[in-house]
Design a protein around this motif. Structure first.
Motif, mmCIF file in Angstrom:
data_model
loop_
_atom_site.group_PDB
_atom_site.id
_atom_site.type_symbol
_atom_site.label_atom_id
_atom_site.label_comp_id
_atom_site.label_asym_id
_atom_site.label_seq_id
_atom_site.Cartn_x
_atom_site.Cartn_y
_atom_site.Cartn_z
ATOM 1 N N VAL A 151 0.841 -1.199 0.000
ATOM 2 C CA VAL A 151 0.000 0.000 0.000
ATOM 3 C C VAL A 151 0.879 1.253 0.000
ATOM 4 N N LEU A 152 1.846 1.308 0.905
ATOM 5 C CA LEU A 152 2.711 2.488 0.993
ATOM 6 C C LEU A 152 3.520 2.686 -0.286
ATOM 7 N N MET A 153 4.082 1.603 -0.807
ATOM 8 C CA MET A 153 4.896 1.719 -2.019
ATOM 9 C C MET A 153 4.039 2.088 -3.226
ATOM 10 N N SER A 154 2.792 1.621 -3.237
ATOM 11 C CA SER A 154 1.876 1.999 -4.323
ATOM 12 C C SER A 154 1.513 3.478 -4.235
ATOM 13 N N VAL A 155 1.335 3.980 -3.007
ATOM 14 C CA VAL A 155 1.045 5.406 -2.814
ATOM 15 C C VAL A 155 2.179 6.252 -3.377
ATOM 16 N N LEU A 156 3.419 5.882 -3.060
ATOM 17 C CA LEU A 156 4.570 6.632 -3.570
ATOM 18 C C LEU A 156 4.604 6.611 -5.091
ATOM 19 N N TRP A 157 4.353 5.455 -5.655
ATOM 20 C CA TRP A 157 4.402 5.300 -7.113
ATOM 21 C C TRP A 157 3.306 6.123 -7.793
ATOM 22 N N VAL A 158 2.096 6.066 -7.266
ATOM 23 C CA VAL A 158 0.976 6.804 -7.862
ATOM 24 C C VAL A 158 1.212 8.309 -7.745
ATOM 25 N N LEU A 159 1.712 8.751 -6.597
ATOM 26 C CA LEU A 159 1.969 10.183 -6.411
ATOM 27 C C LEU A 159 2.993 10.695 -7.407
ATOM 28 N N TYR A 160 4.100 9.952 -7.565
ATOM 29 C CA TYR A 160 5.134 10.451 -8.471
ATOM 30 C C TYR A 160 4.705 10.322 -9.927
ATOM 31 N N LEU A 161 3.996 9.250 -10.258
ATOM 32 C CA LEU A 161 3.446 9.109 -11.611
ATOM 33 C C LEU A 161 2.540 10.293 -11.931
ATOM 34 N N SER A 162 1.754 10.721 -10.959
ATOM 35 C CA SER A 162 0.829 11.829 -11.162
ATOM 36 C C SER A 162 1.560 13.130 -11.441
ATOM 37 N N LEU A 163 2.690 13.344 -10.778
ATOM 38 C CA LEU A 163 3.474 14.560 -11.027
ATOM 39 C C LEU A 163 4.199 14.500 -12.361
#
Length: 568
Positions: A151-163
């Motif tokens: 969950v945490l690693m997916s959050v990081l990935w989604v956030l940076y992908l979004s930027l």
């Protein structure tokens, strides 16, 4: 187990041994339990072949790179893609939405995958800050604790992908996709929910470990092939004669490395070809050669870090190389205290060797890991075809989520360094020969001849890098530079925060801004210019863009729907 069995077979002998121990002055001393073959019990170093410690090092390394990336985003996003940014991301998303008939449909999401589609656009600066701060907090937690779940690693990935997907040219560098691919692999290193450095029932999958190895193989081989197929100076072993001086943002060490003798530069180029074209195949030659590969790649990246400011690229390239080391080779990084991580890993290895029964969830996870491996293999097909193609392209993604990408660096080397220098004047007439033009300095790129080159890796000044690209293009190809000039004319505080100096600080803003084109060269250490404190020598090439003022830029801004700069 053999020693335990002997005690059970002869209880009277065991009783006599205990009585003897009680009579020799060691009453109360704990008995030593032999749990397995000699050298594999408690207190022994972890054995090779598992990756518990490797996972901890990998997750912390990924978290460190995410932290740096989100820190850069927090410091610079508002000025680059915010409400009044040089290329506002709200305008970009509106144009994407308009292209897809005004709808946020699957096509729009595929073109620009970002959660910003579903967030509030009324205050884009706050939205960008919130994404960056959430990324900073999450990555800091993983970095400090060494604990992570999917969950945490997916959050990081989604956030940076979004930027990245709203960052436009500011996020067009190869290491953005590389961080996303590395971060995606990191998701599958972790258990689904459990937050533990050693989640007992989720051992690191060899499929994921090979995913990291496959990544470093493609990074290095792609970089090597693009060089051999690209600029002839790589084949003639002369590229390093120019690289240190003409790289995007040189550091002080590059200043001295540039003056190395010709034979040393040729040796450097040969070593580069060996590391990028030969060493990657060590991965497939057994454990010892895989470790050699990891050591060579890490040493190579450290040398690149020392000699250049290539953002966090080289730090990031070290990360998949860590997967070349198993628990047996990484034990030295961890404390040997009793009950510590290293001892617990040794215990878990013993239980695994004893054939401990696994819960159902472990078998479900194996299915997930196999599916993950098949996905990576499928997405690698166009990447492999690109590697084999004589018209190889670098730093390209063949899927919108940037899960598996092509990489490469410095396929061509610029032989001369040119710089765009922005100058302002308070003169009413920009063509007046008596007009005094004063220069703006950037945070890190060359400008002031007497300013020492900076050392900022792994941090990244995005504007400085884009100015390097703009210098060997035209301002028509980089319209944002005219936008920058307008903001300097208005003395917008946020834009000025991207600059090292403002020559008009504390007084009226300039009436005119122009761009001048210069050729830059390193001064010779110990020479005349160096003795005068100059790191650089420069010669004017000519104008880069003509003098502009705010009134004259009004229509230029209106045509592009850019907010008109307002003087603070």
């Amino acid at each position: 187990m053999l020693a335990a069995g002997s005690d059970m077979a002869a209880p009277s002998a065991a009783l006599r041994q205990r009585r003897a121990a009680a009579g020799d002055g060691t009453r109360g001393a704990p008995e030593r339990v032999v749990a397995g073959p000699a050298g594999s019990g408690v207190g022994s170093p972890p054995s090779p072949g598992t990756f518990w410690l490797t996972r901890i090092v990998l997750l912390r390394s990924i978290a460190l790179l995410y932290f740096v990336a989100f820190l850069v985003a927090y410091h610079q996003n508002k000025q680059l893609i915010g409400e009044k940014g040089l290329l506002p991301c709200k305008l970009y998303l509106q144009n994407v939405k308009k292209y897809f008939k005004g709808k946020i449909n699957l096509d729009a999401l595929s073109y620009a995958p970002t959660i910003i589609w579903f967030l509030d656009w009324s205050d884009m600066d706050s939205t960008l800050d919130c994404l960056s701060l959430l990324g900073l907090a999450t990555s800091a937690f993983v970095l400090i604790t060494g604990c992570a779940n999917m969950v945490l690693m997916s959050v990081l990935w989604v956030l940076y992908l979004s930027l990245v997907n709203v960052g436009q040219i500011w996020y067009s560098f190869g290491w953005e996709s590389q961080l996303l691919e590395t971060g995606f692999l990191g998701i599958f290193l972790c258990p689904l929910w459990t937050l533990s450095r050693l989640p007992r029932h989720t051992p690191p999958s060899s499929i994921v470990i090979w995913g990291f190895r496959w990544l470093i193989f493609r990074i290095m081989l792609g970089a090597g092939l693009i060089k051999i197929r690209g600029d002839r100076c790589w084949r003639e072993l002369t590229c390093m004669d120019y690289h240190y001086e003409t790289q995007p943002v040189p550091n002080p060490i590059a200043y001295f490395m540039h003056r190395s003798p010709w034979w040393f530069h040729q040796f450097e180029t040969l070593v580069n070809h060996f590391i990028e074209l030969v060493v990657p195949f060590f991965l497939f030659l057994g454990r010892q050669m895989c470790i050699v590969h990891g050591l060579l790649q890490i040493l190579f990246q450290v040398l690149l870090i020392i000699s250049g400011n290539l953002s966090f690229l080289n730090w990031l390239t070290i990360v998949p190389s860590i997967a070349c080391f198993d628990d047996g080779s990484l034990g030295f990084l961890f404390s040997s205290r009793r009950g510590g991580v290293k001892e617990r890993v040794a215990e878990m290895q013993l239980k695994e060797a004893a054939g401990e029964q696994l819960p159902l969830g472990c078998y479900v996870r194996r299915v997930v890991n196999i599916s993950f491996g098949l996905l990576i293999a499928y997405l690698s097909i166009p990447v492999v075809l690109n590697l084999l193609n004589s018209r190889q392209v670098m730093n390209t993604s063949f899927n919108p989520l940037r899960i598996v990408n092509t990489y490469g660096a410095f396929g061509s080397i610029t032989k001369e360094r040119t710089e765009v220098v922005l100058q302002g004047t308070s003169s009413l007439d920009p063509n007046d020969p008596a007009a005094v033009w004063e220069e703006y300095d950037f945070k890190c790129k060359p400008g002031d001849l007497k300013r020492r080159p900076c050392f900022i890796t792994p941090y990244h000044y995005r504007l400085d890098w884009l100015m390097w690209f703009a210098a060997f293009q035209t301002y028509e190809q980089n319209e944002w530079i005219i936008h920058l000039a307008g903001k300097l004319l208005a003395q917008e505080e946020e834009t000025l925060s991207l600059m090292a100096t403002n020559p008009f600080a504390g007084r009226a803003p300039p009436r005119w801004i122009r761009g001048e084109h210069f050729k830059y060269k390193f001064s010779r250490p110990g020479g005349k210019h160096a003795s005068e404190g100059r790191w650089w020598i420069r010669k004017r090439i000519g104008p880069y863009f003509p003098p502009v003022n705010l009134q004259g830029l009004k229509k230029f801004y209106e045509d592009r729907n850019w907010p008109y700069p307002v003087r603070d």
